[in-house]
Enzyme design. Structure first.
Site, PDB file in Angstrom:
ATOM      1  NE  ARG A   1      -3.772  -2.312   2.068  1.00 30.67           N
ATOM      2  CZ  ARG A   1      -4.027  -3.366   2.261  1.00 30.67           C
ATOM      3  NH1 ARG A   1      -2.696  -3.758   2.808  1.00 30.67           N
ATOM      4  NH2 ARG A   1      -4.951  -4.361   1.972  1.00 30.67           N
TER       5      ARG A   1
ATOM      6  CD  GLU B   1      -9.684  -8.367   4.587  1.00 33.42           C
ATOM      7  OE1 GLU B   1      -9.994  -7.621   5.468  1.00 33.42           O
ATOM      8  OE2 GLU B   1      -8.930  -7.853   3.714  1.00 33.42           O
TER       9      GLU B   1
ATOM     10  CD1 TRP C   1      -6.667 -12.691   9.683  1.00 33.49           C
ATOM     11  CD2 TRP C   1      -7.345 -10.512   9.877  1.00 33.49           C
ATOM     12  NE1 TRP C   1      -7.514 -12.442   8.736  1.00 33.49           N
ATOM     13  CE2 TRP C   1      -7.949 -11.218   8.802  1.00 33.49           C
ATOM     14  CE3 TRP C   1      -7.736  -9.157  10.353  1.00 33.49           C
ATOM     15  CZ2 TRP C   1      -8.955 -10.419   8.191  1.00 33.49           C
ATOM     16  CZ3 TRP C   1      -8.493  -8.658   9.736  1.00 33.49           C
ATOM     17  CH2 TRP C   1      -9.334  -9.130   8.546  1.00 33.49           C
TER      18      TRP C   1
ATOM     19  CG  ASP D   1      -3.222  -5.808  -0.739  1.00 33.30           C
ATOM     20  OD1 ASP D   1      -4.261  -5.235  -1.135  1.00 33.30           O
ATOM     21  OD2 ASP D   1      -2.982  -6.000   0.543  1.00 33.30           O
TER      22      ASP D   1
ATOM     23  CG  HIS E   1      -5.969  -8.511  -0.386  1.00 32.17           C
ATOM     24  ND1 HIS E   1      -6.299  -7.089  -0.030  1.00 32.17           N
ATOM     25  CD2 HIS E   1      -6.685  -9.221   0.561  1.00 32.17           C
ATOM     26  CE1 HIS E   1      -7.033  -7.177   1.078  1.00 32.17           C
ATOM     27  NE2 HIS E   1      -7.275  -8.535   1.490  1.00 32.17           N
TER      28      HIS E   1
ATOM     29  CE1 TYR F   1      -3.583  -7.700  11.992  1.00 33.18           C
ATOM     30  CE2 TYR F   1      -4.996  -6.039  10.645  1.00 33.18           C
ATOM     31  CZ  TYR F   1      -4.154  -7.532  10.913  1.00 33.18           C
ATOM     32  OH  TYR F   1      -4.494  -8.666  10.179  1.00 33.18           O
TER      33      TYR F   1
END
Length: 777
Positions: free
Chosen positions: A175, A347, A413, A204, A279, A439
């Site tokens: 990112r 995700e 996580w 990602d 991602h 995090y």
């Protein structure tokens, strides 16, 4: 290699006083080494002094590398370099001696005025002992210019070993691309903390960061995205046709070899992560043929959340996908000495897999019950290939949604990391990396002072208090827990100092959790050791947060008054305050337990230590109207915030905004205490477009004198365009009631439902509404 130059922030070394590591000119009486050693005894006599004649004897070249790394610290700061002598049977001033009876990474150290003897069974233990010496020297040892200092460490005996074998930091360079030299600086800061794993998130939706020679488009296309300046991550619009893509960068394989070698010298294993099957927009922008054939949307590297675009993932029905990823794994296995390759697995929306004929055919052929099992098949095939290379696959805890591939290490996580226990139940090793604690992207202190990021707080003390092993665990879970990992996601980073600001000092707390024995926490001692470590970061020119010195406020209504509480997580400071508009000073009134007021005023406060202001000044305007301090009747405890006299900021997570779990309909009633003549009622409402925070569809005002019979006094309705207006702003929604009599003021709301505009940043998510403050005039 980068398409544009990334200018490193250069800092001049600070000339530090001639102090020992804990900030005075006498040997410290308690440990200033971080993480806290298992056992440490310190004397009050004369310590060992380093000089140009100091010699270090080692038994072999592996020990010599660790010793030279330590000795070279003196070259710039002290103007001399202790001599490292290999294989000399005569012991030098400092001697490294192998002791095979010690556990891996353990060491013992005995410091006397004339000698330092270090024993360990392995190179890592010797390196960690030398890091303890490093933190026992004046912080100027880490500076970049020569100073006159007393290079003495106090006499002490240490018997030390780590609690966990895996002590990690995940660095997201996808990112925000962190240039090689900045990664190397970060590695050195990690090394001082005895951390031993650097997990690099290399791909990602937002960028592909590693040269893969077989697939050059991954960096030619996938490493670059559009420039959205310093817009918050959640507000960045996707790339439009014809837009240039100047932002990004990547590591050549030679550059990555430099990072790996530098880390290895400091006992840090670099673990690569290539995130699949989701991602993956950056990779699919380079090779769109690897997406499902039903994808008709142009695939680009995303600058931010991306709306619906993150649901574009690798096609599980194409053999070309597996051949491509095996090619990537081939180069990762050759490049990284690590035993691990992390393949993500988190995700993954199955939107296109459900529509894709190839994916559906794969499910039929493999007799898979659903798309989650298709992901299990996908990750299982990659795991088999990674194992054929002699490596071990790692993945996020979504792997437990299906059969966990054999031998995989799972990272817990989500929430507090409990999903990883599903893997432990099947006998898989796991690592705790809970988002709710570790995090580092979350706010690290009172949000009014912090740069914009996501969600709530993970403070320094939250990290320090984390206990990885929970009391309700089965005994076998503890044996499968390899360690912990802090995760530095970089959605809101624009320069390297933003990364270090969010990473430190919380990484130091994580390091102590990972190293020091269970049950040994001492917050006061940790603060002193932390200050010493941060002085070394100062000398290195590393930017870090001082949020731990800032004040968190809590103002609650109490019988028509306001009860003010102020807190700071540092226990070695005092809070001073003013209410007359002046800045707080060391001689200002001392804040004690609480402050009760029934007047409008501006409270200013700050933390002080030894007469010096430590944190930023909190300026807290306390408003006053007919509703201030009055009771709110509601099943939602947050509604007390609506009459506490304090307006919320532009961040819905700052603990001043009230929201509801059930958004379809909600209500609250304010009891003014007596019948009042009311001219105007105003409700503060927040919009934060990128975080799906909007006005509700309808707000109704009702008035009553007995809390039984209510009369509608006003209604506001908003259409789609008004609700989904872009931006981050506070809007006061006013009702003019023209002098009506009432004791009870009730607000009823009706939510809009899901965010529906096709171009929306968070399509399909509930449109939340947040209120603060209710004003009655």
């Amino acid at each position: 290699m980068t398409r544009k130059q990334f200018n490193s922030i250069l800092f001049a070394g600070l000339a530090l006083p001639l102090l020992l590591s804990c900030g005075n000119d006498k040997p410290p009486t308690e440990s200033c080494i971080l993480p806290k050693p298992v056992a440490m005894e310190q004397d009050h006599g004369k310590g060992f002094t380093f000089s140009g004649s100091t010699s270090i004897t080692v038994e072999n070249e592996a020990q010599a590398a660790a010793a030279r790394n330590f000795a070279e610290l003196f070259a710039q700061s002290a103007g001399f370099t202790p001599k490292v002598d290999v294989g000399n049977k005569e012991k030098g001033d400092i001697s490294l001696v192998t002791d095979k009876s010690l556990a891996p990474e353990a060491y013992t150290m005995n410091v006397t005025p004339k000698k330092i003897e270090i024993k360990s069974a392995d190179t890592a233990g010797f390196f960690y002992a030398l890091q303890s010496l490093r933190l026992s020297l004046p912080p100027a040892i880490d500076g970049n210019r020569q100073v006159e200092a007393n290079w003495t460490v106090p006499p002490m005996k240490i018997d030390d070993k780590p609690r966990f074998a895996y002590r990690g930091l995940m660095l997201d360079v996808a990112r925000f691309f962190m240039p090689k030299d900045e990664v190397i600086k970060l590695i050195d800061c990690m090394a001082m903390l005895k951390l031993n794993k650097l997990h690099m998130h290399l791909s990602d939706d937002t960028g592909w960061r590693l040269e893969i020679k077989r697939y050059p488009k991954l960096t030619e296309v996938g490493a670059w995205r559009v420039d959205r300046g310093e817009q918050p991550f959640y507000a960045r619009r996707n790339q439009q046709p014809g837009e240039k893509t100047p932002v990004g960068g990547f590591y050549t394989q030679n550059e990555m070899k430099e990072i790996i070698a530098y880390a290895a010298e400091r006992q840090i294993e670099v673990i690569p992560e290539i995130d699949v099957p989701a991602h993956s927009c950056a990779a699919l922008a380079a090779y769109p043929e690897l997406a499902c054939p039903v994808v008709k949307t142009p695939i680009t590297v995303l600058p931010g959340l991306g709306g619906k675009h993150p649901s574009i993932i690798y096609c599980a029905g194409k053999e070309e996908t597996f051949r491509f990823l095996e090619g990537v794994i081939d180069e990762l296995a050759d490049l990284f000495p690590s035993q691990y390759i992390h393949m993500g697995g988190d995700e993954a929306a199955k939107t296109y897999w459900k529509q894709c004929p190839l994916c559906q055919e794969r499910m039929r052929r493999e007799k898979l019950a659903n798309e989650e099992d298709l992901q299990g098949y996908f990750m299982g095939r990659l795991n088999e290939y990674i194992r054929s290379k002699g490596k071990t696959m790692m993945g996020w805890d979504e792997l437990t949604n299906s059969k966990v591939p054999e031998g995989t290490v799972v990272f817990g996580w989500q929430g507090y990391g409990k999903a990883a226990l599903k893997a432990a139940e099947e006998g898989h090793p796991f690592i705790m990396a809970p988002a709710r604690v570790l995090y580092l992207i979350r706010y690290q202190g009172p949000q009014w002072f912090e740069p914009t990021t996501y969600f709530g707080n993970n403070t320094l003390k939250d990290v320090y208090n984390f206990e990885p092993v929970q009391k309700d665990w089965k005994p076998e879970y503890k044996d499968l827990l390899k360690g912990i990992q802090a995760c530095m996601w970089t959605e809101f980073c624009y320069k390297p100092s933003d990364v270090t600001y969010l990473t430190f000092p919380r990484l130091a707390a994580a390091a102590e959790v990972a190293w020091s024995p269970e049950g040994s926490k001492d917050w006061e001692a940790f603060q002193k050791a932390l200050d010493n470590y941060l002085a070394h970061l100062d000398a290195k020119g590393i930017v870090y947060a001082k949020s731990m010195f800032n004040i968190q406020h809590k103002v609650t209504p109490l019988d028509g008054k306001l009860n003010i509480k102020l807190e700071c997580e540092r226990t070695d400071v005092e809070i001073r305050y003013t209410v007359d508009g002046t800045e707080p000073a060391a001689e200002s009134p001392l804040f004690k337990d609480s402050l009760l007021t029934d007047k409008a005023m501006t409270l200013k406060c700050a933390t002080f230590k030894d007469g010096k202001q430590m944190g930023k000044t909190l300026e807290l305007p306390l408003l006053r109207n007919k509703a201030t301090g009055k009771k709110v009747i509601s099943s939602n405890p947050q509604t007390a915030l609506l009459t506490n006299g304090v307006r919320g900021s532009l961040r819905q997570s700052d603990f001043e905004w009230c929201t509801w779990d059930k958004l379809e309909q909600s209500s609250f009633t304010v009891d003014l205490g007596q019948t009042e003549t009311i001219g105007k009622v105003t409700l503060g409402c927040l919009t934060n477009y990128g975080m799906a925070v909007h006005k509700p569809k309808k707000i109704t005002l009702e008035l009553s004198e007995d809390n039984r019979r209510f009369t509608e006094a006003g209604k506001k309705t908003f259409d789609k365009d008004e609700i989904f207006k872009e931006g981050n702003y506070i809007e006061d929604i006013a009702f003019d009631v023209k002098g009506k009599q009432a004791r009870y003021v009730r607000i009823k709301t009706e939510g809009y439902g899901k965010c529906i505009p096709e171009h929306y940043m968070r399509p399909g998510q509930p449109a939340r509404y947040y209120f603060d403050e209710l004003t009655v005039e």
